[in-house]
Design a protein around this motif. Structure first.
Motif, PDB file in Angstrom:
ATOM      1  N   ARG A 382       1.226  -1.033  -0.235  1.00 29.66           N
ATOM      2  CA  ARG A 382      -0.023   0.417  -0.085  1.00 29.66           C
ATOM      3  C   ARG A 382       1.175   1.175   0.180  1.00 29.66           C
ATOM      4  NH1 ARG A 382      -2.685  -3.551  -1.079  1.00 29.66           N
ATOM      5  NH2 ARG A 382      -4.860  -4.371  -0.137  1.00 29.66           N
ATOM      6  N   SER A 383       0.146   2.159  -0.796  1.00 30.05           N
ATOM      7  CA  SER A 383       1.144   3.220  -0.322  1.00 30.05           C
ATOM      8  C   SER A 383       0.152   4.240  -1.030  1.00 30.05           C
ATOM      9  CB  SER A 383       2.511   3.498  -1.899  1.00 30.05           C
ATOM     10  OG  SER A 383       2.609   4.543  -1.964  1.00 30.05           O
ATOM     11  N   ARG A 384       0.622   6.008  -0.354  1.00 30.25           N
ATOM     12  CA  ARG A 384      -0.651   7.166  -0.354  1.00 30.25           C
ATOM     13  C   ARG A 384       0.944   8.420  -0.278  1.00 30.25           C
ATOM     14  NH1 ARG A 384      -5.343   7.166   0.808  1.00 30.25           N
ATOM     15  NH2 ARG A 384      -6.609   4.998   1.919  1.00 30.25           N
ATOM     16  N   GLY A 385       0.403   9.125  -0.792  1.00 29.93           N
ATOM     17  CA  GLY A 385       1.295  10.538  -1.701  1.00 29.93           C
ATOM     18  C   GLY A 385       0.781  11.293  -1.718  1.00 29.93           C
ATOM     19  N   ASN A 386       1.712  12.712  -2.101  1.00 30.07           N
ATOM     20  CA  ASN A 386       1.304  13.719  -1.651  1.00 30.07           C
ATOM     21  C   ASN A 386       2.246  14.523  -2.743  1.00 30.07           C
ATOM     22  OD1 ASN A 386       1.236  16.875  -0.713  1.00 30.07           O
ATOM     23  ND2 ASN A 386      -0.501  16.231  -1.745  1.00 30.07           N
ATOM     24  N   ILE A 387       2.062  15.393  -3.317  1.00 35.97           N
ATOM     25  CA  ILE A 387       3.023  15.976  -4.588  1.00 35.97           C
ATOM     26  C   ILE A 387       2.696  16.971  -4.288  1.00 35.97           C
ATOM     27  CG2 ILE A 387       4.556  15.868  -6.998  1.00 35.97           C
ATOM     28  CD1 ILE A 387       3.473  13.077  -6.801  1.00 35.97           C
ATOM     29  N   ARG A 388       3.463  18.888  -3.790  1.00 29.41           N
ATOM     30  CA  ARG A 388       2.870  20.078  -4.455  1.00 29.41           C
ATOM     31  C   ARG A 388       4.455  20.157  -5.192  1.00 29.41           C
ATOM     32  NH1 ARG A 388       2.294  21.994   1.625  1.00 29.41           N
ATOM     33  NH2 ARG A 388       1.962  23.725   0.801  1.00 29.41           N
ATOM     34  N   GLU A 389       4.091  21.498  -5.802  1.00 28.90           N
ATOM     35  CA  GLU A 389       4.196  21.377  -7.156  1.00 28.90           C
ATOM     36  C   GLU A 389       4.385  23.378  -7.068  1.00 28.90           C
ATOM     37  OE1 GLU A 389       5.512  18.586 -10.775  1.00 28.90           O
ATOM     38  OE2 GLU A 389       4.151  20.577 -11.153  1.00 28.90           O
ATOM     39  N   TRP A 390       5.558  24.045  -7.057  1.00 25.55           N
ATOM     40  CA  TRP A 390       5.639  25.435  -7.126  1.00 25.55           C
ATOM     41  C   TRP A 390       6.140  26.006  -8.020  1.00 25.55           C
ATOM     42  CZ3 TRP A 390       5.958  22.373  -2.716  1.00 25.55           C
ATOM     43  CH2 TRP A 390       5.070  23.382  -1.462  1.00 25.55           C
ATOM     44  N   GLU A 391       5.458  26.950  -9.252  1.00 26.82           N
ATOM     45  CA  GLU A 391       6.268  27.448 -10.573  1.00 26.82           C
ATOM     46  C   GLU A 391       7.099  28.934  -9.570  1.00 26.82           C
ATOM     47  OE1 GLU A 391       4.514  27.375 -13.961  1.00 26.82           O
ATOM     48  OE2 GLU A 391       2.979  25.501 -13.163  1.00 26.82           O
ATOM     49  N   SER A 392       8.150  29.331 -10.807  1.00 28.23           N
ATOM     50  CA  SER A 392       8.060  30.473 -10.614  1.00 28.23           C
ATOM     51  C   SER A 392       7.164  31.506 -10.423  1.00 28.23           C
ATOM     52  CB  SER A 392       9.642  31.112 -11.336  1.00 28.23           C
ATOM     53  OG  SER A 392       8.497  30.690 -12.692  1.00 28.23           O
ATOM     54  N   ASP A 393       6.419  31.835 -11.038  1.00 31.81           N
ATOM     55  CA  ASP A 393       5.762  32.650 -10.977  1.00 31.81           C
ATOM     56  C   ASP A 393       4.079  32.339  -9.314  1.00 31.81           C
ATOM     57  OD1 ASP A 393       3.816  30.460 -11.864  1.00 31.81           O
ATOM     58  OD2 ASP A 393       2.982  31.363 -13.275  1.00 31.81           O
ATOM     59  N   GLY A 394       4.920  32.248  -8.404  1.00 27.91           N
ATOM     60  CA  GLY A 394       3.674  30.843  -7.207  1.00 27.91           C
ATOM     61  C   GLY A 394       2.738  29.996  -7.708  1.00 27.91           C
ATOM     62  N   VAL A 395       2.231  30.090  -8.746  1.00 23.91           N
ATOM     63  CA  VAL A 395       1.098  29.299  -8.509  1.00 23.91           C
ATOM     64  C   VAL A 395       1.741  27.742  -7.899  1.00 23.91           C
ATOM     65  CG1 VAL A 395      -0.227  27.612  -9.858  1.00 23.91           C
ATOM     66  CG2 VAL A 395       0.759  30.325 -11.332  1.00 23.91           C
ATOM     67  N   GLU A 396       0.596  27.157  -7.542  1.00 33.40           N
ATOM     68  CA  GLU A 396       0.766  26.048  -6.382  1.00 33.40           C
ATOM     69  C   GLU A 396      -0.267  24.963  -6.879  1.00 33.40           C
ATOM     70  OE1 GLU A 396       0.586  23.561  -1.701  1.00 33.40           O
ATOM     71  OE2 GLU A 396       0.559  26.458  -2.420  1.00 33.40           O
ATOM     72  N   THR A 397       0.479  24.018  -7.080  1.00 31.88           N
ATOM     73  CA  THR A 397      -0.269  23.103  -7.573  1.00 31.88           C
ATOM     74  C   THR A 397      -0.713  21.638  -6.439  1.00 31.88           C
ATOM     75  OG1 THR A 397      -0.283  22.789 -10.049  1.00 31.88           O
ATOM     76  CG2 THR A 397      -1.250  21.228  -9.368  1.00 31.88           C
ATOM     77  N   SER A 398      -1.408  20.908  -6.301  1.00 33.38           N
ATOM     78  CA  SER A 398      -1.146  19.652  -5.300  1.00 33.38           C
ATOM     79  C   SER A 398      -2.555  18.541  -5.575  1.00 33.38           C
ATOM     80  CB  SER A 398      -1.662  19.900  -3.710  1.00 33.38           C
ATOM     81  OG  SER A 398      -1.981  18.941  -3.057  1.00 33.38           O
ATOM     82  N   MET A 399      -1.640  17.650  -5.576  1.00 38.38           N
ATOM     83  CA  MET A 399      -1.795  15.577  -5.953  1.00 38.38           C
ATOM     84  C   MET A 399      -1.978  15.203  -4.588  1.00 38.38           C
ATOM     85  SD  MET A 399      -1.063  14.303  -9.301  1.00 38.38           S
ATOM     86  CE  MET A 399       0.892  13.595  -9.018  1.00 38.38           C
ATOM     87  N   ASP A 400      -2.785  14.117  -4.438  1.00 35.79           N
ATOM     88  CA  ASP A 400      -2.549  13.228  -3.880  1.00 35.79           C
ATOM     89  C   ASP A 400      -2.883  11.815  -4.610  1.00 35.79           C
ATOM     90  OD1 ASP A 400      -2.811  14.632  -0.779  1.00 35.79           O
ATOM     91  OD2 ASP A 400      -5.078  15.326  -1.986  1.00 35.79           O
ATOM     92  N   TYR A 401      -2.329  10.806  -4.315  1.00 36.10           N
ATOM     93  CA  TYR A 401      -2.607   9.680  -5.096  1.00 36.10           C
ATOM     94  C   TYR A 401      -2.493   8.728  -4.478  1.00 36.10           C
ATOM     95  CZ  TYR A 401       2.643   8.459  -4.645  1.00 36.10           C
ATOM     96  OH  TYR A 401       3.634   8.327  -4.147  1.00 36.10           O
ATOM     97  N   TYR A 402      -2.637   7.419  -4.505  1.00 38.84           N
ATOM     98  CA  TYR A 402      -3.094   5.942  -3.544  1.00 38.84           C
ATOM     99  C   TYR A 402      -2.714   5.160  -4.726  1.00 38.84           C
ATOM    100  CZ  TYR A 402      -5.386   1.735  -1.580  1.00 38.84           C
ATOM    101  OH  TYR A 402      -5.311   0.893  -0.940  1.00 38.84           O
ATOM    102  N   ARG A 403      -1.829   3.290  -4.153  1.00 38.52           N
ATOM    103  CA  ARG A 403      -1.954   3.105  -5.041  1.00 38.52           C
ATOM    104  C   ARG A 403      -1.820   1.238  -4.288  1.00 38.52           C
ATOM    105  NH1 ARG A 403       3.610   2.247  -8.715  1.00 38.52           N
ATOM    106  NH2 ARG A 403       3.427  -0.103  -9.778  1.00 38.52           N
ATOM    107  N   LYS A 404      -2.129   0.524  -4.604  1.00 40.94           N
ATOM    108  CA  LYS A 404      -2.301  -0.906  -3.895  1.00 40.94           C
ATOM    109  C   LYS A 404      -1.647  -1.783  -4.456  1.00 40.94           C
ATOM    110  CE  LYS A 404      -7.283  -1.439  -4.572  1.00 40.94           C
ATOM    111  NZ  LYS A 404      -8.334  -1.558  -3.529  1.00 40.94           N
TER     112      LYS A 404
END
Length: 774
Positions: A382-404
Motif C-alpha cells: 500500500r502506498s499513499r502520497g502527496n506531491i506539491r509543486e510551485w512554479e516561479s510565478d507562485g502558482v501552486e499545484t497539489s495532487m494526492d494519489y493512492y496505490r495498492k
C-alpha cells in the motif's frame, strides 16, 4: 541443436563403464557429527600416485568410481589427524564409517588455520569451506561473500559479476527475504557455494545462485543475540535474535529481526531532448528515506530417520516507510518560455507478507532420493502520497494519489534422483506455480489511472543425467516449461495473453585433479519481467517525468557458454552470453508533448556480453591478499537520433583488492579496495568509481562474544554516475547514496543455532514479486 543434444545424451548413456566400481563412505568427527568438505584421496597402493579424489558433502558422504585393484585412501581436514586406509576393489563397496580426531599438535595452528585456501571448483561453480578459514573470521554474510572470487558489493547490493543479483538458498530452500540472510551468524555456516553454471535443476531464470549450508548440532537449546549500530548522516539500528530447541527427532525454530533506519539519497539528472524544440532539463532531487521493519520466522521439523524428515515453516514481515523529497527543476527550451519548479513529495508505504512452506525429503539408501515441497504466499503493498509543486510565478499545484497491489502465489515442486552406481545418476523434476494479482493506482492527474489484473501459470519438467569416470565428469539435461500469462487492464479493457513453450538444454564437462580443476558448460536461460512492471499504470514523478508499465513485454532468452579454471592459487573464468529480446530500462519523449520524458521497460532485439575474470590468492605469513581483475564487454546496438544506430562502446574494467591481516592478540584487520572504470553496460555508460573499506574484529570468551568495528567507503567516492543516449534524448545522472558509514556490531552466541533443512517451490516468482529486497 535438438539432434545434437539427443546425441550427447545417448553417447553418455552407452559409455563403457562396466570395469568401474562405485565406492561410497561416510565421515564423522569425534562427537559423531557428520563432517562435510573432508578431502578424500585415492592413491595407487604400488607407488602412492593419485588416482582420483572426492570431497564429502553436507551429510559427510563421499563417493567415486574406481577400476578393480588395491588402493590407499587418505582422509585429510585442517585441524584433524590425517588417516590412511587400505582397500581392495573388486566390486561396489560401502566403506565403514570413518571417524576423524582433532590433531593434538598446534604448532603455528593459528597462522595455518587463518590462511587455509577455502575454495574448490566443480562443474557448476565454486564451493567455499567456511570453518577454519579466513572466511570464518568475518562479521556479516556480506563480508564473507565479498571474499569469494566473482562476487562484489556495489552500493547496498551483492552482485555476481556479469550475472547480476543472485538467488540465495539456505540448505536447499530459496530465501524470500533479505532479513533471513542477515540473521545468519557466520559460525552457523558450513559452506557457501557460488553456482554460475546453473543447469536444468534450477529455475530457468536463475543465472547465479548462492547456496549456503549450515551446521547441524545435537540436542539442546541454542540462542543467539546481536545488535548493530551504523552511523552515516543518521543512525541506523538492527537487533536480532534467533533460537532453536532440538529434542530427539524434533526441531523447533524461532527468529525475530527489527530494523530501523534513515538515510539520504541524492540524484542529479541533466537531460536534453532534441525534438521540434530543444529542451534542457536540470532535475536536482534530495530524498530523506525512513524505514522500519519487523520480520519473524517460526518452524518445526520431525526426523523419521537421519535420511528422512518433514518440515513446516512460517515467515512473515511487516514494514513501513516514509520518503520525503525536495526537487528543484528547470526546463529551458531553445525557444519559448523557461519553467522553474520547486517540488515537494511525501510518500508513505506499507508492506505485509506471509509465507507458509512445507517440505519432505527421503533417501532410501538404494539409490533413490526424493524431495517434495510446497508454498503459499500472500503479499500486500500500500502506498499513499502527496506531491506539491510551485512554479516561479507562485502558482501552486497539489495532487494526492493512492496505490495498492495484492498478490497470491501457490507453488509445488518434486525432485527424484536415482544413482545407478556404474551408469551414473538420473534426475527428474516437476514444478508448478500459479500467481494471481492486481496492481491498482489512482491519481488526480496522470497519464491514466490503472487497474491491471495478472494471472500466470507455469508447469515445468526436467530430466538430467550425470556420470563420473576417474577425473572426468559429464552432465546433460533438458528442461521444458509451459507458461501461460493473462493480463487485463480493467479500465481500458486492454488484454495481453502470452503462451511460452520453452525447451532449455544444459551440457557440462569438468576435469579435476588435485591441483588443476576445469569446467566447460553450455545452458539456455529465460528472463521474465517483474510483475510490478507488467501493467498499464503511469506513475507521476513531476511535470516532466513519468514512469510507465508495459503490458506487452516478452520473455528474454539467453544462451550461456562458460569456462572456469582453478590452478593452485589462480582462478580464471570466461563467460559469453547471447540474449534475444533483452529486457532493458528505456525512455522516450511523450508524443505531442516532447518536454515530458517517460521511462519504462522494453524488449530490444539482441545483446551479447563477454566477461573475463582472473583472481589470485596467495598467503604471505600473516597477510592474506586476494586480487580480482574483471573485464566485461557489451555488444549492443540501439536507436539513436534521426534513425541512426548507436553501439555500446568501451568495456568495463573492475578491480577488487581484498586484504586480511592477522594481528597479535587475536585481532583481525580487513582492508578492501574496489575500483570500476568508465565503460558501457547495455545502453548505459557508467563512469568510474572507487571505494575503500576497513574492518577490525576481535572475539572473546572462546568466540562466544564477537566485536566488530567497520568503516565503509572512507573516502566517499562510491557514487553512481552514468550517461545514456536513446532516440532524441541525451541523459546524464549522478546518484549518491549514503555509502560512507561507521558501524559497530556486538554478537553473543549461547550456542550455534541449528537451521531447518527445508526448501521452497516458489523461487522465481518470489523474486518477481520483489520478495528478496524488502
Amino acid at each position: 541443436m535438438k539432434k545434437l543434444f539427443l546425441y550427447v545424451i545417448g553417447s553418455l548413456i552407452i559409455l563403457p563403464v562396466y570395469s568401474q566400481h562405485l565406492i561410497k563412505g561416510t565421515i564423522i568427527d569425534s562427537e559423531n557429527a557428520v563432517m562435510p568438505m573432508v578431502n578424500v584421496a585415492f592413491l595407487n597402493q604400488a607407488d602412492s600416485t593419485l588416482v582420483t579424489g572426492a570431497v564429502s558433502d553436507s551429510c559427510g558422504v563421499y563417493g567415486t568410481s574406481l577400476a578393480g585393484g588395491n588402493y590407499i585412501i587418505r582422509y585429510s581436514y585442517l585441524g584433524y589427524e590425517t588417516l590412511y586406509r587400505n582397500i581392495q576393489v573388486n566390486a561396489n563397496l560401502t566403506l565403514p564409517v570413518v571417524k576423524m580426531e582433532l590433531a593434538q599438535t598446534e604448532l603455528e595452528g593459528v597462522e595455518v588455520t587463518a590462511y587455509r585456501k577455502p575454495f574448490k571448483l566443480d562443474r557448476e561453480g565454486i564451493t567455499a569451506d567456511v570453518p577454519n578459514t579466513i572466511l570464518a573470521k568475518q562479521t556479516t554474510l556480506d563480508d564473507l561473500l565479498c571474499k569469494i572470487p566473482g562476487i562484489q558489493k556495489r552500493g547496498e547490493d551483492i552482485e555476481v559479476i556479469g550475472r547480476g543479483l543472485p538467488t540465495y538458498y539456505i540448505n536447499g530452500r530459496e530465501v524470500t527475504d533479505r532479513t533471513e540472510l542477515d540473521n545468519l551468524a557466520i559460525d552457523q555456516i558450513q559452506s557457501v557455494r557460488l553456482v554460475t553454471n546453473t543447469g536444468v535443476r534450477y529455475h530457468s531464470e536463475q543465472r547465479a545462485v548462492i547456496e549456503i549450508k549450515t551446521k547441524r548440532l545435537g540436542e539442546g537449546l541454542a540462542f543467539n543475540v546481536s545488535g548493530n549500530l551504523l552511523q552515516g548522516n543518521y543512525l541506523s539500528q538492527n537487533y536480532k535474535m534467533n533460537g532453536s530447541y532440538n529434542y530427539k527427532n524434533w526441531d523447533f525454530f524461532l527468529s525475530y529481526n527489527y530494523d530501523r533506519g534513515k538515510k539520504n539519497s541524492n540524484l542529479d539528472v541533466y537531460q536534453q531532448t532534441q525534438s521540434d524544440t530543444i529542451w534542457n532539463l536540470t532535475d536536482l532531487t534530495r530524498k530523506q528515506i525512513f524505514n522500519e521493519s519487523h520480520a519473524y520466522t517460526g518452524g518445526i521439523s520431525y526426523h523419521f530417520s537421519p535420511e528422512s524428515e518433514i518440515d513446516l515453516k512460517y515467515e512473515g514481515k511487516y514494514s513501513e516507510g516514509n520518503t520525503f523529497s525536495k526537487d528543484t527543476l528547470s526546463m529551458i527550451p531553445d525557444k519559448g518560455t523557461s519553467t522553474f519548479i520547486r517540488n515537494l513529495g511525501d510518500v508513505s508505504d506499507k508492506s505485509v507478507s506471509n509465507h507458509l512452506n512445507l517440505y519432505y525429503t527421503n533417501d532410501w539408501k538404494n539409490g533413490w532420493k526424493m524431495n517434495a515441497f510446497g508454498d503459499y504466499l500472500h503479499k500486500t503493498d500500500r502506498s499513499r502520497g502527496n506531491i506539491r509543486e510551485w512554479e516561479s510565478d507562485g502558482v501552486e499545484t497539489s495532487m494526492d494519489y493512492y496505490r495498492k497491489a495484492d498478490w497470491d502465489l501457490f507453488a509445488a515442486k518434486l525432485n527424484l534422483s536415482y544413482e545407478t552406481g556404474k551408469a551414473g545418476t538420473f534426475s527428474f523434476g516437476y514444478d508448478f506455480s500459479h500467481t494471481t494479482g492486481t496492481d491498482y493506482i489512482e491519481y488526480v492527474r496522470a497519464l491514466n489511472n490503472g487497474s491491471t489484473s495478472n494471472t500466470e501459470m507455469k508447469n515445468s519438467l526436467y530430466l538430467s543425467y550425470d556420470y563420473t569416470w576417474n577425473n572426468l565428469s559429464l552432465g546433460a539435461g533438458l528442461r521444458y516449461e509451459h507458461i501461460r500469462s493473462d493480463l487485463k487492464e480493467n479500465n481500458s479493457h486492454k488484454n495481453q495473453n502470452q503462451t511460452y513453450h520453452n525447451f532449455l538444454p544444459s551440457v557440462s564437462l569438468s576435469y579435476n585433479t588435485e591441483n588443476l580443476q576445469q569446467s566447460l558448460t553450455y545452458s539456455v536461460h529465460t528472463e521474465r519481467p517483474p510483475f510490478g512492471v507488467m501493467n498499464d499504470n503511469a506513475v507521476y514523478t513531476d511535470r516532466f517525468t513519468y514512469q510507465k508499465g508495459n503490458l506487452y513485454l516478452k520473455q528474454a532468452l539467453t544462451h550461456d557458454l562458460n569456462y572456469m579454471l582453478f590452478y593452485k592459487f589462480l582462478f580464471f573464468n570466461l563467460n559469453y552470453t547471447h540474449t534475444h529480446n533483452p529486457l532493458i530500462t528505456a525512455f522516450y519523449s511523450m508524443p505531442g508533448n516532447s518536454a515530458v520524458t517517460v521511462s519504462y521497460m522494453d524488449n530490444f532485439d539482441r545483446m551479447h556480453n563477454l566477461t573475463g575474470m582472473v583472481n589470485i590468492q596467495y598467503p604471505v605469513k600473516w597477510w592474506m591478499p586476494s586480487l580480482t581483475l574483471t573485464c566485461m564487454k557489451t555488444f549492443f546496438s540501439y536507436p539513436g537520433p534521426n534513425e541512426s544506430v548507436l553501439k555500446a562502446g568501451r568495456p568495463l574494467v573492475m578491480l577488487n583488492f581484498n586484504n586480511s591481516f592477522t594481528l597479535p592478540s587475536g585481532f583481525l584487520l580487513s582492508a578492501d579496495f574496489n575500483y570500476g572504470s568508465r565503460g558501457y553496460y547495455q545502453l548505459y555508460e557508467a563512469k568510474s568509481y572507487t571505494s575503500f573499506n576497513l574492518s577490525l574484529k576481535k572475539s572473546f570468551l572462546k568466540d562466544k562474544l564477537q566485536l566488530s568495528l567497520d568503516a565503509y567507503d572512507i573516502f566517499n567516492k562510491n557514487n553512481t554516475r552514468a550517461s545514456a543516449r536513446l532516440n532524441d534524448i541525451i541523459m546524464h545522472s549522478v546518484g549518491k547514496e549514503e555509502t560512507r558509514k561507521v558501524g559497530f556490531t556486538i554478537t553473543y552466541r549461547f550456542r550455534t543455532e541449528k537451521k531447518m533443512n527445508n526448501q521452497s517451490a516458489a523461487e522465481t516468482e518470489m523474486s518477481r514479486l520483489n520478495m528478496d529486497n524488502q
